[in-house]
Design a protein around this motif. Structure first.
Motif, short mmCIF file in Angstrom:
data_model
loop_
_atom_site.label_atom_id
_atom_site.label_comp_id
_atom_site.label_asym_id
_atom_site.label_seq_id
_atom_site.Cartn_x
_atom_site.Cartn_y
_atom_site.Cartn_z
N LYS A 146 -36.97 -23.96 14.68
CA LYS A 146 -36.02 -22.94 15.09
C LYS A 146 -35.14 -23.45 16.23
O LYS A 146 -33.97 -23.10 16.34
CB LYS A 146 -36.76 -21.65 15.45
CG LYS A 146 -37.41 -21.01 14.24
CD LYS A 146 -38.23 -19.80 14.65
CE LYS A 146 -39.04 -19.27 13.48
NZ LYS A 146 -40.20 -20.08 13.16
N ALA A 166 -31.11 -23.36 16.31
CA ALA A 166 -30.37 -22.79 17.44
C ALA A 166 -29.39 -23.81 18.01
O ALA A 166 -28.23 -23.47 18.29
CB ALA A 166 -31.35 -22.33 18.52
N LEU A 214 -26.39 -24.17 15.80
CA LEU A 214 -25.49 -23.02 15.89
C LEU A 214 -24.85 -22.89 17.27
O LEU A 214 -23.91 -22.11 17.43
CB LEU A 214 -26.26 -21.73 15.59
CG LEU A 214 -26.81 -21.59 14.17
CD1 LEU A 214 -27.61 -20.30 14.05
CD2 LEU A 214 -25.70 -21.64 13.14
N THR A 269 -31.62 -16.00 21.20
CA THR A 269 -30.59 -15.38 20.36
C THR A 269 -30.92 -15.58 18.89
O THR A 269 -30.78 -14.66 18.08
CB THR A 269 -29.20 -15.94 20.70
OG1 THR A 269 -28.91 -15.65 22.07
CG2 THR A 269 -28.12 -15.34 19.82
N LEU A 270 -31.37 -16.77 18.53
CA LEU A 270 -31.77 -17.02 17.15
C LEU A 270 -32.92 -16.11 16.76
O LEU A 270 -32.91 -15.52 15.68
CB LEU A 270 -32.16 -18.49 16.93
CG LEU A 270 -32.64 -18.81 15.53
CD1 LEU A 270 -31.55 -18.58 14.49
CD2 LEU A 270 -33.17 -20.24 15.45
N TYR A 271 -33.91 -15.97 17.64
CA TYR A 271 -35.04 -15.09 17.37
C TYR A 271 -34.55 -13.66 17.10
O TYR A 271 -35.00 -13.01 16.15
CB TYR A 271 -36.02 -15.11 18.55
CG TYR A 271 -37.19 -14.18 18.37
CD1 TYR A 271 -38.31 -14.58 17.66
CD2 TYR A 271 -37.18 -12.89 18.90
CE1 TYR A 271 -39.39 -13.72 17.47
CE2 TYR A 271 -38.25 -12.03 18.72
CZ TYR A 271 -39.35 -12.45 18.01
OH TYR A 271 -40.41 -11.60 17.83
N LYS A 309 -31.80 -12.73 15.86
CA LYS A 309 -31.18 -12.70 14.53
C LYS A 309 -32.25 -12.74 13.44
O LYS A 309 -32.16 -12.02 12.45
CB LYS A 309 -30.19 -13.85 14.39
CG LYS A 309 -28.96 -13.69 15.29
CD LYS A 309 -28.09 -14.92 15.27
CE LYS A 309 -26.93 -14.80 16.23
NZ LYS A 309 -25.88 -13.92 15.78
N PHE A 364 -26.62 -12.21 11.76
CA PHE A 364 -25.98 -13.52 11.67
C PHE A 364 -24.51 -13.29 11.35
O PHE A 364 -24.16 -12.41 10.56
CB PHE A 364 -26.60 -14.36 10.53
CG PHE A 364 -27.94 -14.94 10.87
CD1 PHE A 364 -28.02 -16.13 11.58
CD2 PHE A 364 -29.11 -14.32 10.46
CE1 PHE A 364 -29.25 -16.68 11.88
CE2 PHE A 364 -30.35 -14.87 10.76
CZ PHE A 364 -30.42 -16.05 11.47
N GLU A 403 -22.14 -18.53 11.04
CA GLU A 403 -23.51 -18.99 11.29
C GLU A 403 -24.28 -19.15 9.98
O GLU A 403 -24.97 -20.16 9.77
CB GLU A 403 -24.25 -18.01 12.19
CG GLU A 403 -23.77 -18.01 13.62
CD GLU A 403 -24.33 -16.88 14.46
OE1 GLU A 403 -24.33 -17.02 15.69
OE2 GLU A 403 -24.78 -15.85 13.89
N ILE A 459 -25.82 -22.71 8.56
CA ILE A 459 -27.24 -22.87 8.23
C ILE A 459 -27.40 -23.32 6.79
O ILE A 459 -28.14 -24.26 6.49
CB ILE A 459 -28.02 -21.57 8.49
CG1 ILE A 459 -28.11 -21.30 10.00
CG2 ILE A 459 -29.42 -21.63 7.87
CD1 ILE A 459 -28.65 -19.93 10.35
#
Length: 73
Positions: free
Chosen positions: A19, A23, A26, A32-34, A36, A43, A47, A51
């Motif tokens: 992860k 992150a 991106l 912030t990824l968590y 999403k 997302f 983004e 991915i």
């Protein structure tokens, strides 16, 4: 962690993609990824495109980002 994007989470695990790496790709924080990944925030299309292109070029984006909670696509 509640699983909102089972294909994405499973795909990351199967391909040993961290992860943190996602992150970094991106340009966002791991927190912030968590947010999403658990569905607290969405997302963006750029983004999702990044991915899919960087980590899952063999998967359709609609499948990769299919939500398990029936919110969004």
């Amino acid at each position: 962690m509640k699983v909102v994007y089972p294909e994405l989470i499973g795909g990351l695990a199967r391909r040993s993609i961290t992860k943190t790496k996602v992150a970094e790709t991106l340009g966002i924080s791991p927190r912030t990824l968590y947010s999403k990944l658990v569905g607290e925030t969405e997302f963006t299309l750029p983004e999702a495109n990044l991915i899919q292109q960087q980590f899952f070029p063999d998967m359709r984006q609609d499948r990769l980002f299919r939500r398990s909670d029936n919110h969004g696509a």
